[in-house]
Design an enzyme around this catalytic site. Structure first.
Site, mmCIF file in Angstrom:
data_model
loop_
_atom_site.group_PDB
_atom_site.id
_atom_site.type_symbol
_atom_site.label_atom_id
_atom_site.label_comp_id
_atom_site.label_asym_id
_atom_site.label_seq_id
_atom_site.Cartn_x
_atom_site.Cartn_y
_atom_site.Cartn_z
ATOM 1 N N GLY A 39 56.468 52.798 80.354
ATOM 2 C CA GLY A 39 56.291 53.839 79.296
ATOM 3 C C GLY A 39 57.500 54.853 79.451
ATOM 4 O O GLY A 39 57.704 55.301 78.373
ATOM 5 N N CYS A 248 42.583 34.561 55.632
ATOM 6 C CA CYS A 248 43.876 34.017 55.596
ATOM 7 C C CYS A 248 43.569 32.808 54.451
ATOM 8 O O CYS A 248 42.796 32.048 54.511
ATOM 9 C CB CYS A 248 44.268 33.462 56.717
ATOM 10 S SG CYS A 248 45.833 32.307 56.639
ATOM 11 N N CYS A 251 44.599 29.339 56.521
ATOM 12 C CA CYS A 251 43.910 28.982 57.597
ATOM 13 C C CYS A 251 42.240 29.322 57.668
ATOM 14 O O CYS A 251 41.705 28.785 58.585
ATOM 15 C CB CYS A 251 44.502 29.143 58.985
ATOM 16 S SG CYS A 251 44.529 30.735 59.580
ATOM 17 N N CYS A 273 48.231 34.776 57.092
ATOM 18 C CA CYS A 273 48.517 35.478 58.626
ATOM 19 C C CYS A 273 49.948 35.705 58.408
ATOM 20 O O CYS A 273 50.747 34.838 58.084
ATOM 21 C CB CYS A 273 48.075 34.197 59.478
ATOM 22 S SG CYS A 273 46.475 33.896 59.701
ATOM 23 N N CYS A 279 48.853 30.478 62.436
ATOM 24 C CA CYS A 279 48.459 30.307 61.140
ATOM 25 C C CYS A 279 48.398 28.584 60.886
ATOM 26 O O CYS A 279 47.231 27.830 60.868
ATOM 27 C CB CYS A 279 49.044 30.685 59.947
ATOM 28 S SG CYS A 279 48.144 30.508 58.460
#
Ligand SMILES: Nc1ncnc2c1ncn2[C@@H]1O[C@H](COP(=O)(O)OP(=O)(O)OP(=O)(O)O)[C@@H](O)[C@H]1O
Ligand SMILES: [Mg+2]
Lengths: 290, 258
Positions: A39, A248, A251, A273, A279
């Site tokens: 980080g 979605c 899908c 998506c 997807c």
């Protein structure tokens, strides 16, 4: 990543993957340091790239420093492999490094991304490289760079929480939809890059190595595999993933990040998506979904 | 009052390139008392206050602080983080200009909550409750909790600054001309509030002002500064009724005339 020195079988003096070997080594050294201090933003001597800042020059330099001949590269922009930015970066590496490319997340060894984390869970043998426009999660609350360094050194993130306090006080909830800062390994606060808040959870305990590159600011940072990553929040307010309750339209997935698409002038909307590879696989891959 | 001082300055001198802003100053601050520092403009009052608060490094001399456990700290020898811890947890500092002590675009509640956030508070409800409580203590309308402080009047902003500096329940509060630039009536009410809170909360106060009326109202003890030096110090009434140093006599005489 290839373990073979990539220039070994190349022509002497010829640069593999655009950057010269000295530069690649310098960036890899910065990345090693970044992995050692999860980080923490590590400065590196960013090179000019044949792309303007804001087009992923930081991510490209990391990819160029790591890519080897045996790598399979995937590049996405907002989840799509065929967006302009993704296409041009993929073409760039196909030309300068001659590496294989793919759109299939599970086939890729190296994935460079802008603004999304793939929906398909990543594995230990994969590396995810984020393009970062601004690596400093404290910039909004403290514009002075010397001061933000001091705050990071002291682990003083009260100011960052003050920004959250203001959002909750005014709007009743945390409103930051993108780039919501994360605490890495209970130590440094880091920008997850402008991924949707929906994706923040994927950073936590991920099996893949996650690397972040900011070209303009000349910084890299890292989240090593299986590192604890927490979104900055209040202890007494539940984390709201920002998921909507739509499915979605392509899908049928209900657990992915969806783009909202306006279909006509009447404002008819559809959801789809944002991860186009995922997807497509849900539609044609025969994998069951709920 | 305790017999051991909370804070002691010992021969503090502070130079800036050419000028000596304060010279060889020694003074003590005791728990629960209000110590006034008076003097004309440029006398070095603010410089001394910043030296006491650890914000300015003196060229010579030491400042010692006795914490709640009775441990002494030579504050100018402390690490940055140790000093930050003291100045966050044990002390408060109210600036003359609210814009030096507040974040104008942040709400009043956020400004008051910030010191708690920086001390590690991570529960929203606690922050809210503290902000509400301390805004009420400084007699501000709770309805204004979420308004940015830039929309407040000068007197109200000083109240927010006061609340922000009391929220961590400090043992020592530094005030640099907290009522400067305010209307007389607003000033009077703010001073009253400071006096009341200081005695209720038993917080020690070091108050800088050039206004003798202010120290008359608030200060138990007084230090008179001139050209960087403390020319006289003692119990407020004594100094004001029977000033010994020629400069103090002049100061008191000019107050009577005005
Ligand atoms: N940072 C600095 N750099 C250079 N000189 C300074 C600095 N701070 C203060 N001084 C000088 O030190 C002297 C004392 O200043 P100081 O601000 O302490 O006075 P003061 O008693 O608080 O005055 P006022 O009542 O006007 O606020 C002045 O001559 C001032 O110009
Ligand atoms: Mg002053």
């Amino acid at each position: 990543m290839s373990t073979v020195a990539p220039e070994a079988d190349g022509l002497p003096g010829y640069n593999f993957a655009y950057l010269d070997e000295q530069t690649r080594r310098m960036i890899r050294r910065a990345l090693l340091k970044a992995v050692a201090i999860p980080g923490h933003q590590v400065p590196f001597a960013a090179r000019e790239m044949p792309l303007p800042y804001g087009w992923g020059t930081g991510g490209i330099q990391i990819t160029a420093a790591l890519v080897g001949r045996s790598d399979v590269l995937k590049v996405i922009d907002q989840g799509a492999d065929d967006a302009t930015n993704a296409t041009s970066i993929r073409r760039f590496f196909a030309r300068t490094a001659g590496v294989a490319t793919t759109e299939d997340t599970s086939q890729a060894s190296l994935i460079q991304t802008r603004h999304r984390v793939p929906e398909t869970p990543l594995r230990a043998d994969q590396v995810l490289v984020y393009q970062v426009p601004d690596p400093e999660p404290l910039r909004k609350v403290e514009p002075r760079q010397a001061e933000t360094r001091r705050l990071h050194a002291a682990g003083d993130y009260g100011l960052a929480r003050l920004a959250l306090y203001e959002q909750v006080a005014r709007y009743g909830r945390v409103r930051q939809a993108y780039n919501h800062p994360v605490l890495v390994n209970r130590g440094y606060l880091a920008s997850p890059s402008p991924i949707p808040r929906f994706d923040n959870g994927k950073l936590d305990d991920n099996s893949a190595l996650q690397l972040f590159g900011a070209g303009r600011e000349r910084r890299v940072y890292a989240i090593p595999p299986h590192t604890r990553v927490e979104s900055l929040a209040f202890d007494d307010i539940a984390w709201d993933t920002d998921a909507n309750d739509q499915a979605c339209s392509q899908c049928g997935s209900t657990d992915t990040y969806l783009d909202e698409i306006v279909l006509d002038d009447a404002g008819t909307r559809a959801y789809q998506c944002s991860d186009t590879d995922y997807c497509g696989r849900q539609q044609w891959g025969g994998v069951g979904h709920g | 009052m305790d017999d051991r001082p909370l804070m002691s300055a010992d021969s503090v001198t502070c130079r800036f390139r050419g000028t000596t802003a304060c010279r060889d100053v020694s003074l003590d601050v005791y728990a629960g008392e209000v110590l006034g520092i008076v003097g004309e403009s440029g006398a070095g009052k603010s410089t001394l206050l910043h030296c006491l608060a650890g914000a300015v490094q003196p060229s010579e001399g030491t400042v010692t602080y006795a914490d709640a456990k009775g441990h002494d700290h030579a504050i100018h020898g402390l690490s940055e983080s140790a000093l930050r811890q003291l100045s966050r947890g044990d002390w408060g500092f109210v600036h003359q200009s609210p814009y030096d002590g507040l974040r104008p675009h942040i709400s009043a509640g956020g400004n008051v909550a910030e010191p708690l956030l920086r001390c590690g508070e991570t529960r929203y409800a606690s922050l809210r409750a503290a902000a509400r409580h301390w805004l009420a203590e400084v007699e501000l309308d709770p309805e204004r909790l979420d308004d940015p402080v830039r929309t407040f009047s000068g007197g109200m902003q000083q109240r927010v600054q006061l609340a922000r500096n009391l929220v961590t329940q400090p043992r020592l509060l530094f005030l640099d001309e907290p009522t400067g630039g305010l209307d007389v009536s607003v000033q009077a009410r703010l001073l009253d509030l400071i006096r009341q809170l200081a005695s209720e909360l038993e917080v020690a106060v070091v108050l800088v002002t050039h206004d003798l009326a202010v120290v008359r109202l608030l200060a138990h003890r007084l230090a008179v500064m001139r050209q960087g030096e403390v020319v006289e110090q003692g119990v407020t009434d004594q100094v004001l009724d029977d000033p010994q140093a020629p400069y103090s006599q002049l100061l008191v005489a000019s107050e009577l005339r005005s």
